[in-house]
Motif scaffolding. Structure first.
Motif: not given
Length: 69
Positions: A48-52, A57-67
């Motif tokens: 849910s966090y990743a999808l929201l 923010d328009g953040v992709s999964r790859a950008e979220l993984a880099r965080i």
């Protein structure tokens, strides 16, 4: 809490001798069931966090993984 009450109340109605003898196996089983529910809840929260975050923010999964690296 409701599941815990449904599990524990019948054990107390049987009597203390049966309660003490069945406590180790029932407590292990109950802990395993609670662990499965907690695991499902954690997975649902992470997805849910990743999808929201992606929607907001328009953040992709790859950008979220880099965080989190």
């Amino acid at each position: 809490v409701g599941m815990m009450l449904l599990w524990i109340i019948p054990m107390f109605q049987r009597g203390t001798d049966e309660l003490v003898s069945s406590l180790p196996t029932s407590s292990i089983l109950f802990t395993a069931i609670l662990g499965l529910f907690q695991m499902f809840s954690g997975i649902a929260e992470a997805v849910s966090y990743a999808l929201l975050r992606q929607d907001k923010d328009g953040v992709s999964r790859a950008e979220l993984a880099r965080i989190f690296e």
